[in-house]
Design a protein around this motif. Structure first.
Motif, PDB file in Angstrom:
ATOM      1  N   ASN A 229       0.830  -1.195   0.000  1.00 56.82           N
ATOM      2  CA  ASN A 229       0.000   0.000   0.000  1.00 56.82           C
ATOM      3  C   ASN A 229       0.869   1.252   0.000  1.00 56.82           C
ATOM      4  O   ASN A 229       2.091   1.190   0.128  1.00 56.82           O
ATOM      5  CB  ASN A 229      -0.896  -0.009   1.250  1.00 56.82           C
ATOM      6  N   HIS A 230       0.208   2.403  -0.155  1.00 55.55           N
ATOM      7  CA  HIS A 230       0.862   3.695   0.040  1.00 55.55           C
ATOM      8  C   HIS A 230       1.065   3.865   1.551  1.00 55.55           C
ATOM      9  O   HIS A 230       0.224   4.434   2.250  1.00 55.55           O
ATOM     10  CB  HIS A 230      -0.032   4.802  -0.522  1.00 55.55           C
ATOM     11  N   HIS A 231       2.175   3.336   2.028  1.00 54.13           N
ATOM     12  CA  HIS A 231       2.480   3.089   3.439  1.00 54.13           C
ATOM     13  C   HIS A 231       1.577   1.996   3.969  1.00 54.13           C
ATOM     14  O   HIS A 231       0.393   2.176   4.198  1.00 54.13           O
ATOM     15  CB  HIS A 231       2.384   4.356   4.297  1.00 54.13           C
ATOM     16  N   GLY A 232       2.188   0.829   4.142  1.00 51.19           N
ATOM     17  CA  GLY A 232       1.494  -0.333   4.655  1.00 51.19           C
ATOM     18  C   GLY A 232       1.718  -1.544   3.775  1.00 51.19           C
ATOM     19  O   GLY A 232       1.694  -1.440   2.546  1.00 51.19           O
ATOM     20  N   TRP A 243      -8.010  -7.353   6.057  1.00 51.35           N
ATOM     21  CA  TRP A 243      -6.572  -7.292   5.838  1.00 51.35           C
ATOM     22  C   TRP A 243      -5.859  -7.072   7.168  1.00 51.35           C
ATOM     23  O   TRP A 243      -6.359  -6.354   8.035  1.00 51.35           O
ATOM     24  CB  TRP A 243      -6.216  -6.158   4.881  1.00 51.35           C
ATOM     25  N   ILE A 244      -4.656  -7.678   7.298  1.00 52.69           N
ATOM     26  CA  ILE A 244      -3.822  -7.468   8.478  1.00 52.69           C
ATOM     27  C   ILE A 244      -2.442  -7.007   8.033  1.00 52.69           C
ATOM     28  O   ILE A 244      -1.997  -7.322   6.925  1.00 52.69           O
ATOM     29  CB  ILE A 244      -3.701  -8.738   9.334  1.00 52.69           C
ATOM     30  N   SER A 245      -1.773  -6.267   8.897  1.00 54.17           N
ATOM     31  CA  SER A 245      -0.438  -5.769   8.563  1.00 54.17           C
ATOM     32  C   SER A 245       0.595  -6.887   8.654  1.00 54.17           C
ATOM     33  O   SER A 245       0.579  -7.695   9.584  1.00 54.17           O
ATOM     34  CB  SER A 245      -0.043  -4.639   9.513  1.00 54.17           C
ATOM     35  N   ILE A 246       1.497  -6.907   7.684  1.00 56.83           N
ATOM     36  CA  ILE A 246       2.649  -7.822   7.712  1.00 56.83           C
ATOM     37  C   ILE A 246       3.944  -7.022   7.510  1.00 56.83           C
ATOM     38  O   ILE A 246       4.926  -7.535   6.987  1.00 56.83           O
ATOM     39  CB  ILE A 246       2.522  -8.935   6.652  1.00 56.83           C
ATOM     40  N   ALA A 247       3.918  -5.755   7.945  1.00 57.44           N
ATOM     41  CA  ALA A 247       5.067  -4.877   7.727  1.00 57.44           C
ATOM     42  C   ALA A 247       6.180  -5.084   8.741  1.00 57.44           C
ATOM     43  O   ALA A 247       7.315  -4.633   8.510  1.00 57.44           O
ATOM     44  CB  ALA A 247       4.615  -3.422   7.742  1.00 57.44           C
ATOM     45  N   PRO A 251      12.293  -2.728   6.673  1.00 56.05           N
ATOM     46  CA  PRO A 251      12.884  -1.445   7.074  1.00 56.05           C
ATOM     47  C   PRO A 251      11.985  -0.254   6.800  1.00 56.05           C
ATOM     48  O   PRO A 251      12.220   0.841   7.321  1.00 56.05           O
ATOM     49  CB  PRO A 251      14.154  -1.376   6.224  1.00 56.05           C
ATOM     50  N   ALA A 252      10.956  -0.428   5.969  1.00 45.66           N
ATOM     51  CA  ALA A 252      10.006   0.625   5.650  1.00 45.66           C
ATOM     52  C   ALA A 252       8.756  -0.044   5.105  1.00 45.66           C
ATOM     53  O   ALA A 252       8.812  -1.164   4.580  1.00 45.66           O
ATOM     54  CB  ALA A 252      10.579   1.606   4.631  1.00 45.66           C
ATOM     55  N   ASP A 253       7.611   0.644   5.231  1.00 49.25           N
ATOM     56  CA  ASP A 253       6.363   0.044   4.753  1.00 49.25           C
ATOM     57  C   ASP A 253       5.841   0.706   3.484  1.00 49.25           C
ATOM     58  O   ASP A 253       4.711   0.448   3.065  1.00 49.25           O
ATOM     59  CB  ASP A 253       5.290   0.072   5.848  1.00 49.25           C
ATOM     60  N   PHE A 254       6.677   1.538   2.848  1.00 48.82           N
ATOM     61  CA  PHE A 254       6.305   2.155   1.583  1.00 48.82           C
ATOM     62  C   PHE A 254       6.996   1.392   0.454  1.00 48.82           C
ATOM     63  O   PHE A 254       8.052   0.785   0.633  1.00 48.82           O
ATOM     64  CB  PHE A 254       6.731   3.628   1.552  1.00 48.82           C
ATOM     65  N   GLY A 255       6.408   1.450  -0.727  1.00 53.68           N
ATOM     66  CA  GLY A 255       6.980   0.807  -1.902  1.00 53.68           C
ATOM     67  C   GLY A 255       5.900   0.540  -2.925  1.00 53.68           C
ATOM     68  O   GLY A 255       4.742   0.945  -2.748  1.00 53.68           O
ATOM     69  N   SER A 291       9.722 -13.198   2.083  1.00 57.56           N
ATOM     70  CA  SER A 291       9.117 -13.942   3.188  1.00 57.56           C
ATOM     71  C   SER A 291       8.711 -15.308   2.673  1.00 57.56           C
ATOM     72  O   SER A 291       8.141 -15.433   1.582  1.00 57.56           O
ATOM     73  CB  SER A 291       7.884 -13.213   3.734  1.00 57.56           C
ATOM     74  N   THR A 292       8.986 -16.346   3.450  1.00 58.85           N
ATOM     75  CA  THR A 292       8.507 -17.692   3.143  1.00 58.85           C
ATOM     76  C   THR A 292       7.399 -18.102   4.106  1.00 58.85           C
ATOM     77  O   THR A 292       6.959 -19.253   4.097  1.00 58.85           O
ATOM     78  CB  THR A 292       9.661 -18.717   3.211  1.00 58.85           C
ATOM     79  N   GLN A 293       6.946 -17.125   4.921  1.00 59.09           N
ATOM     80  CA  GLN A 293       5.917 -17.395   5.918  1.00 59.09           C
ATOM     81  C   GLN A 293       4.757 -16.408   5.788  1.00 59.09           C
ATOM     82  O   GLN A 293       4.205 -15.947   6.788  1.00 59.09           O
ATOM     83  CB  GLN A 293       6.516 -17.318   7.322  1.00 59.09           C
ATOM     84  N   ALA A 294       4.407 -16.075   4.562  1.00 59.90           N
ATOM     85  CA  ALA A 294       3.251 -15.218   4.288  1.00 59.90           C
ATOM     86  C   ALA A 294       3.345 -13.870   4.986  1.00 59.90           C
ATOM     87  O   ALA A 294       2.338 -13.286   5.363  1.00 59.90           O
ATOM     88  CB  ALA A 294       1.952 -15.935   4.674  1.00 59.90           C
ATOM     89  N   GLY A 295       4.573 -13.388   5.154  1.00 55.09           N
ATOM     90  CA  GLY A 295       4.780 -12.073   5.739  1.00 55.09           C
ATOM     91  C   GLY A 295       4.986 -12.070   7.235  1.00 55.09           C
ATOM     92  O   GLY A 295       5.149 -11.000   7.836  1.00 55.09           O
ATOM     93  N   GLU A 296       5.013 -13.230   7.877  1.00 53.02           N
ATOM     94  CA  GLU A 296       5.246 -13.270   9.323  1.00 53.02           C
ATOM     95  C   GLU A 296       6.686 -12.924   9.668  1.00 53.02           C
ATOM     96  O   GLU A 296       6.964 -12.445  10.773  1.00 53.02           O
ATOM     97  CB  GLU A 296       4.894 -14.667   9.863  1.00 53.02           C
ATOM     98  N   SER A 297       7.615 -13.152   8.747  1.00 55.37           N
ATOM     99  CA  SER A 297       9.011 -12.760   8.921  1.00 55.37           C
ATOM    100  C   SER A 297       9.588 -12.481   7.540  1.00 55.37           C
ATOM    101  O   SER A 297       9.046 -12.922   6.516  1.00 55.37           O
ATOM    102  CB  SER A 297       9.819 -13.856   9.633  1.00 55.37           C
ATOM    103  N   TRP A 298      10.694 -11.721   7.527  1.00 55.39           N
ATOM    104  CA  TRP A 298      11.291 -11.284   6.272  1.00 55.39           C
ATOM    105  C   TRP A 298      12.797 -11.502   6.292  1.00 55.39           C
ATOM    106  O   TRP A 298      13.444 -11.365   7.333  1.00 55.39           O
ATOM    107  CB  TRP A 298      10.998  -9.801   6.036  1.00 55.39           C
ATOM    108  N   THR A 299      13.353 -11.804   5.112  1.00 55.52           N
ATOM    109  CA  THR A 299      14.796 -11.961   4.946  1.00 55.52           C
ATOM    110  C   THR A 299      15.283 -10.973   3.903  1.00 55.52           C
ATOM    111  O   THR A 299      14.709 -10.880   2.806  1.00 55.52           O
ATOM    112  CB  THR A 299      15.140 -13.395   4.490  1.00 55.52           C
ATOM    113  N   ARG A 300      16.344 -10.239   4.235  1.00 57.05           N
ATOM    114  CA  ARG A 300      16.933  -9.275   3.306  1.00 57.05           C
ATOM    115  C   ARG A 300      17.747 -10.010   2.249  1.00 57.05           C
ATOM    116  O   ARG A 300      18.530 -10.917   2.572  1.00 57.05           O
ATOM    117  CB  ARG A 300      17.826  -8.295   4.078  1.00 57.05           C
ATOM    118  N   GLN A 301      17.591  -9.617   0.982  1.00 59.28           N
ATOM    119  CA  GLN A 301      18.334 -10.209  -0.124  1.00 59.28           C
ATOM    120  C   GLN A 301      18.978  -9.077  -0.927  1.00 59.28           C
ATOM    121  O   GLN A 301      18.273  -8.301  -1.586  1.00 59.28           O
ATOM    122  CB  GLN A 301      17.397 -11.027  -1.020  1.00 59.28           C
ATOM    123  N   ASP A 302      20.283  -8.972  -0.863  1.00 57.23           N
ATOM    124  CA  ASP A 302      20.963  -7.893  -1.581  1.00 57.23           C
ATOM    125  C   ASP A 302      22.275  -8.323  -2.218  1.00 57.23           C
ATOM    126  O   ASP A 302      23.025  -7.484  -2.741  1.00 57.23           O
ATOM    127  CB  ASP A 302      21.198  -6.702  -0.654  1.00 57.23           C
TER     128      ASP A 302
END
Length: 370
Positions: A229-232, A243-247, A251-255, A291-302
Motif C-alpha cells: 500500500n501507500h504506506h502499509g 486485511w492485516i499488517s505484515i510490515a 525497514p520501511a512500509d512504503f513501496g 518472506s517464506t511465511q506469508a509475511g510473518e518474517s522477512w529476509t533481506r536479499q541484496d
C-alpha cells in the motif's frame, strides 16, 4: 503451472519510458539484448502469455502522437501486429478516451484467449481473442463509487487485475480507490479494503479510497492476497474481506512491488522504499525482502546489488518466472535491470542505462536443448 527446465531459454521483456527491449538467456546468467522496439513510445504494460508456445508478447504502448494501443508478437519480437482500429476504445456515449494501458494480464489456462487490461481512466477490459480486441467491463465502469475514485500520483489507474484460477473471482486494485472484488467474473464489484489504512484521508478507515500500489495472489491458496500500500504492507486470508499488517520486519512500509511465488504458498517478495516523500531505498542501499511465511518474517536479499542506489522500482517493474528455482527480476528508474536465478539469493546485472523501467516480465520461450 509447470516449472521450466534449465535447458529452456528465458525471455525477459523490459518496458521503458522510451521503448521495449527483449533480453534472452539460456542460463539466466548471461543475457543477449535486442531492441529498442517502438522507440520513443512509452511501454507501461507488457505480458508474456505462456498459454502459447512461444509465449505471445503483448505490450501496451503510448505514443505522444498516436495515443495508446496494444501490439502483439507471436514470434518473440520478430514481427508485430496492431489492431487496425485499436484494441481498446471507449464505447460511444461514455464521453471518455483511453489514456494509458496500465496492465495486461492473461487469464488461466482454463480460459484460453482471455486477457484482462487495467487502464486509465480507471477501467477494466476483457479480451476473449488473446488481446486483439477488448470489451469494457460495465460492472466496474458503472459502479456508484467511480465518481469518487481519485487519481494517484501517477494517474487514475486500474493497475492490477487478478483473475482467480480457482473460480470466477477477480480482484482489481485502483489508485486511488483501493481493492475491489467480483465473485461473478466481473458482472458486479464490491470494495474490499477493511484493515487497509488511508491515513491521508479525514477518515483513515473508509470503505474505499485507499491507495493500494500492488496486489499479488498466493499460489496455493487463491483466497490469500498480499498488498503493498501507500504506506502499509498487508495480507488477506479471506479473499480481501479483511486485511492485516505484515510490515513488521521490513525497514520501511512504503513501496510499489509485491510478488508471489508461482507454486509455493506463503513465499512473497517486496522492495521497500523510505516513504512517499523520500522514494529511495532505505539508507540508499537497494535490497529485496523475501518472506517464506506469508509475511510473518522477512529476509533481506541484496547479494549482487549495488552498495548505493537512489532510484525507485515501480509496481510492474518487477516479476518472477516459473522456473525451478524461480527467477526474480526488477528494473530501476535509472534503467538498470537485475535478475536472480535462485529466488533472490543472488542478483546480477542484465543491462544498464536503459530509459526509466516501467514494467518487466519473464518466461520460458519453449525453446529446448540449447
Amino acid at each position: 503451472m509447470s516449472p521450466m527446465t534449465q535447458t529452456e531459454e528465458t525471455v525477459l521483456a523490459i518496458g521503458t519510458r522510451k521503448g521495449l527491449w527483449l533480453a534472452r538467456s539460456k542460463d539466466r546468467a548471461d543475457w543477449s539484448l535486442s531492441g529498442p522496439f517502438f522507440l520513443m513510445n512509452e511501454v507501461a504494460s507488457v505480458a508474456l502469455d505462456t498459454r502459447t508456445s512461444p509465449p505471445r508478447i503483448l505490450a501496451g504502448l503510448l505514443s505522444e502522437h498516436w495515443g495508446p494501443t496494444v501490439v502483439i508478437s507471436d514470434d518473440l519480437g520478430e514481427t508485430w501486429t496492431e489492431p487496425e482500429d485499436g484494441a481498446i476504445a471507449f464505447p460511444t456515449g461514455t464521453g471518455e478516451s483511453l489514456g494509458r494501458i496500465w496492465q495486461l494480464q492473461p487469464d488461466s489456462a482454463e480460459r484460453p484467449g482471455v486477457v484482462w487490461a487495467g487502464c486509465e481512466p480507471i477501467s477494466v477490459w476483457k479480451s476473449t481473442d488473446g488481446g486483439s480486441s477488448f470489451e469494457l467491463n460495465r460492472g466496474l465502469w458503472d459502479h456508484p463509487h467511480r465518481a469518487d475514485w481519485g487519481a494517484g500520483y501517477g494517474g487514475a489507474a486500474a493497475h492490477t487485475v487478478l483473475p482467480s484460477p480457482a473460480d470466477d473471482t477477480v480482484h482489481v486494485a485502483i489508485s486511488s480507490g483501493g481493492v475491489y472484488r467480483s465473485d461473478d467474473g466481473g458482472d458486479s464489484w464490491q470494495a474490499r479494503n477493511q484493515g487497509i489504512s488511508a491515513y491521508f484521508l479525514p477518515d483513515p478507515n473508509p470503505e474505499f479510497g485507499q491507495c493500494v500500489h500492488k496486489v499479488a495472489r498466493d499460489a496455493e491458496t487463491p483466497g490469500r492476497l498480499y498488498a503493498q500500500n501507500h504506506h502499509g504492507v498487508y495480507r488477506s486470508d479471506d479473499s480481501g474481506e479483511t486485511w492485516i499488517s505484515i510490515a513488521d520486519g521490513l525497514p520501511a512500509d512504503f513501496g510499489f512491488v509485491m510478488l508471489s511465488h508461482p507454486r509455493t504458498g506463503g513465499t512473497i517478495w517486496t522492495i521497500p522504499l523510505v516513504a512517499d516523500g523520500e522514494r529511495i531505498p532505505p539508507d540508499g542501499h537497494l535490497a529485496v525482502y523475501r518472506s517464506t511465511q506469508a509475511g510473518e518474517s522477512w529476509t533481506r536479499q541484496d547479494a549482487g546489488l549495488p552498495d548505493a542506489e537512489f532510484n525507485a522500482i515501480l509496481r510492474d517493474a518487477a516479476a518472477v518466472d516459473a522456473a525451478d528455482p524461480v527467477g526474480v527480476y526488477f528494473g530501476t528508474r535509472a534503467g538498470d535491470v537485475y535478475a536472480s536465478a535462485d529466488e533472490g539469493s543472488t542478483f546480477h546485472l542484465v543491462t544498464s542505462n536503459l530509459p526509466d523501467v516501467l514494467c518487466v516480465r519473464a518466461a520460458a520461450t519453449g525453446v529446448t536443448g540449447l
